[in-house]
Design a protein around this motif. Structure first.
Motif, mmCIF file in Angstrom:
data_model
loop_
_atom_site.group_PDB
_atom_site.id
_atom_site.type_symbol
_atom_site.label_atom_id
_atom_site.label_comp_id
_atom_site.label_asym_id
_atom_site.label_seq_id
_atom_site.Cartn_x
_atom_site.Cartn_y
_atom_site.Cartn_z
ATOM 1 N N LEU A 22 0.828 -1.206 0.000
ATOM 2 C CA LEU A 22 0.000 0.000 0.000
ATOM 3 C C LEU A 22 0.862 1.255 0.000
ATOM 4 N N ARG A 23 1.987 1.234 0.700
ATOM 5 C CA ARG A 23 2.868 2.403 0.713
ATOM 6 C C ARG A 23 3.388 2.703 -0.685
ATOM 7 N N GLN A 24 3.742 1.682 -1.442
ATOM 8 C CA GLN A 24 4.205 1.895 -2.805
ATOM 9 C C GLN A 24 3.109 2.512 -3.671
ATOM 10 N N ALA A 25 1.881 2.048 -3.502
ATOM 11 C CA ALA A 25 0.768 2.594 -4.291
ATOM 12 C C ALA A 25 0.500 4.054 -3.932
ATOM 13 N N VAL A 26 0.554 4.372 -2.637
ATOM 14 C CA VAL A 26 0.314 5.745 -2.198
ATOM 15 C C VAL A 26 1.458 6.657 -2.634
ATOM 16 N N ASP A 27 2.698 6.178 -2.558
ATOM 17 C CA ASP A 27 3.839 6.957 -3.052
ATOM 18 C C ASP A 27 3.638 7.331 -4.516
ATOM 19 N N SER A 28 3.214 6.359 -5.320
ATOM 20 C CA SER A 28 3.033 6.590 -6.743
ATOM 21 C C SER A 28 1.941 7.620 -7.014
ATOM 22 N N ALA A 29 0.830 7.534 -6.282
ATOM 23 C CA ALA A 29 -0.296 8.455 -6.505
ATOM 24 C C ALA A 29 0.022 9.867 -6.042
ATOM 25 N N SER A 30 0.813 9.992 -4.986
ATOM 26 C CA SER A 30 1.072 11.303 -4.385
ATOM 27 C C SER A 30 2.321 11.977 -4.908
ATOM 28 N N GLY A 31 3.240 11.192 -5.505
ATOM 29 C CA GLY A 31 4.517 11.751 -5.912
ATOM 30 C C GLY A 31 5.446 11.990 -4.743
ATOM 31 N N SER A 32 5.153 11.403 -3.592
ATOM 32 C CA SER A 32 5.980 11.549 -2.399
ATOM 33 C C SER A 32 6.671 10.237 -2.092
ATOM 34 N N SER A 33 7.558 10.289 -1.111
ATOM 35 C CA SER A 33 8.246 9.088 -0.659
ATOM 36 C C SER A 33 8.088 9.010 0.856
ATOM 37 N N PHE A 34 7.114 8.216 1.312
ATOM 38 C CA PHE A 34 6.810 8.135 2.735
ATOM 39 C C PHE A 34 7.665 7.055 3.405
ATOM 40 N N ASN A 35 8.088 7.339 4.636
ATOM 41 C CA ASN A 35 8.919 6.372 5.357
ATOM 42 C C ASN A 35 8.305 5.929 6.683
ATOM 43 N N SER A 36 7.064 6.318 6.940
ATOM 44 C CA SER A 36 6.425 5.959 8.208
ATOM 45 C C SER A 36 4.918 5.891 8.032
ATOM 46 N N LEU A 37 4.284 5.231 8.977
ATOM 47 C CA LEU A 37 2.841 5.005 8.890
ATOM 48 C C LEU A 37 2.238 4.913 10.284
ATOM 49 N N LEU A 38 1.222 5.733 10.537
ATOM 50 C CA LEU A 38 0.425 5.638 11.753
ATOM 51 C C LEU A 38 -0.910 5.007 11.387
ATOM 52 N N CYS A 39 -1.181 3.842 11.967
ATOM 53 C CA CYS A 39 -2.432 3.126 11.713
ATOM 54 C C CYS A 39 -3.410 3.428 12.842
ATOM 55 N N ASN A 40 -4.629 3.801 12.495
ATOM 56 C CA ASN A 40 -5.677 4.089 13.473
ATOM 57 C C ASN A 40 -6.863 3.162 13.247
ATOM 58 N N LEU A 41 -7.369 2.598 14.319
ATOM 59 C CA LEU A 41 -8.567 1.769 14.256
ATOM 60 C C LEU A 41 -9.673 2.428 15.065
ATOM 61 N N TYR A 42 -10.707 2.907 14.360
ATOM 62 C CA TYR A 42 -11.895 3.457 15.003
ATOM 63 C C TYR A 42 -12.896 2.315 15.127
ATOM 64 N N ARG A 43 -13.085 1.810 16.342
ATOM 65 C CA ARG A 43 -13.864 0.595 16.542
ATOM 66 C C ARG A 43 -15.351 0.801 16.307
ATOM 67 N N ASN A 44 -15.859 1.980 16.626
ATOM 68 C CA ASN A 44 -17.281 2.287 16.459
ATOM 69 C C ASN A 44 -17.453 3.797 16.459
ATOM 70 N N GLU A 45 -18.694 4.251 16.542
ATOM 71 C CA GLU A 45 -18.990 5.679 16.484
ATOM 72 C C GLU A 45 -18.435 6.470 17.663
ATOM 73 N N SER A 46 -18.084 5.792 18.755
ATOM 74 C CA SER A 46 -17.561 6.485 19.942
ATOM 75 C C SER A 46 -16.073 6.782 19.843
ATOM 76 N N ASP A 47 -15.366 6.126 18.943
ATOM 77 C CA ASP A 47 -13.942 6.400 18.761
ATOM 78 C C ASP A 47 -13.757 7.642 17.907
ATOM 79 N N SER A 48 -12.688 8.390 18.184
ATOM 80 C CA SER A 48 -12.530 9.686 17.522
ATOM 81 C C SER A 48 -11.091 10.168 17.662
ATOM 82 N N ILE A 49 -10.821 11.304 17.023
ATOM 83 C CA ILE A 49 -9.590 12.062 17.255
ATOM 84 C C ILE A 49 -9.971 13.531 17.222
#
Length: 304
Positions: free
Chosen positions: A157-184
């Motif tokens: 997925l990082r390779q696909a996103v790099d290609s679409a954005s023209g960027s080179s990402f080296n890190s990833l923060l994964c977030n799991l919103y379990r239900n409607e009560s989870d947020s940021i």
């Protein structure tokens, strides 16, 4: 039938009305039958002159929230910090592939609840997270340690996103919103380790959640967001959103709690992390608009 019984038994607007009773004067009363008939108003109408003056303060209107749903580039502001731009790809992943990826990542990533700190008190984030990258990432005064053991699907997925954005990402923060009560809550991705005008890529899997943005107020507003522009971007299954330019300088974003039932959602947020410059407070540093960490010449070249 007597007139009285007829009126009692007949209902409707055509019933015979009762005869009017003559008014009898009140004995020994010094007031007329209408006690206010001869009174004059005592509040002085016409005794004071009123003059209208146009207010010197501009009339402020609360702007309506704009919705961004169409694919393409969206320039959301252009100010002293530069152009703030969103790029939206609503069908970045085919539905069947997105379904399979969502199920696999939900089951196989090392999800955990991170502890943050606010005003000296700790609290558990209302979502689950995990971090991948060669460098640690610090936000909200809490650090996620470096993790170079990328899940194979995340590398794809990082390779696909790099290609679409023209960027080179080296890190990833994964977030799991379990239900409607989870947020940021409201924040900007403006930590010193992200460099100048970072590009942030957000890939969504699972149930649709609303991604909201609000423009930061100028200094004279003293932090009041009441009259600032607001945007609303529904992020559906398989959607990729890029935040570019001065977006982190001039805007905040959030995923709010919702009152309607929501299923789980995974958000993959790709970033480019740099070693924090000397003299910058380690992590959690919020840079004011127009300021940036002093990076080496090599880092400046990588940002261009």
């Amino acid at each position: 039938m007597s007139d009285k019984r007829q009126r009692a038994r007949v209902q409707g607007s055509w019933a015979k009305p009762l005869p009017k009773q003559p008014q009898r004067p009140t004995e020994g009363c010094a007031f007329p039958s209408n006690p206010v008939a001869n009174l004059k108003p005592s509040w002085g109408v016409g005794q004071h002159a009123f003059e209208f003056h146009q207010s010197t303060q501009p009339v402020k209107l609360i702007p309506s929230e704009k919705v961004i749903e169409k694919d393409g580039d969206h320039e959301v502001s252009n100010g002293p910090s530069g152009v703030s731009r969103l790029r939206l790809f609503t069908e970045f992943l085919p539905v069947e592939e997105a379904d399979w990826m969502f199920s696999k990542l939900l089951a196989e990533l090392p999800w955990s609840q991170k502890t943050n700190y606010r005003q000296g008190e700790s609290y558990g984030e209302p979502r689950l997270t995990c971090w991948y990258g060669e460098l640690p990432y610090t936000y909200a005064h809490s650090t996620m340690e470096a993790n170079t053991q990328w899940h194979p699907l995340l590398l794809t997925l990082r390779q696909a996103v790099d290609s679409a954005s023209g960027s080179s990402f080296n890190s990833l923060l994964c977030n799991l919103y379990r239900n409607e009560s989870d947020s940021i809550g409201w924040h900007s991705d403006d930590e010193a380790s992200l460099g100048i005008k970072p590009t942030i890529a957000s890939l969504s899997l699972g149930d649709t959640r609303v991604f909201s943005l609000r423009k930061k107020p100028p200094p004279e507003e003293n932090g009041d967001y009441t009259y600032m522009e607001r945007l609303r971007v529904p992020l559906a299954h398989g959607t990729l959103l890029l935040m570019e330019g001065a977006t982190q300088d001039d805007w905040q974003h959030q995923v709010a709690k919702e009152y309607h039932s929501r299923g789980p959602r995974i958000n993959l947020t790709f970033r480019t992390i740099y070693p924090e410059p000397a003299g910058c407070r380690h992590g959690g540093q919020t840079l004011t608009s127009g300021t940036a960490p002093v990076l080496s010449t090599q880092h400046h070249q990588r940002l261009l």
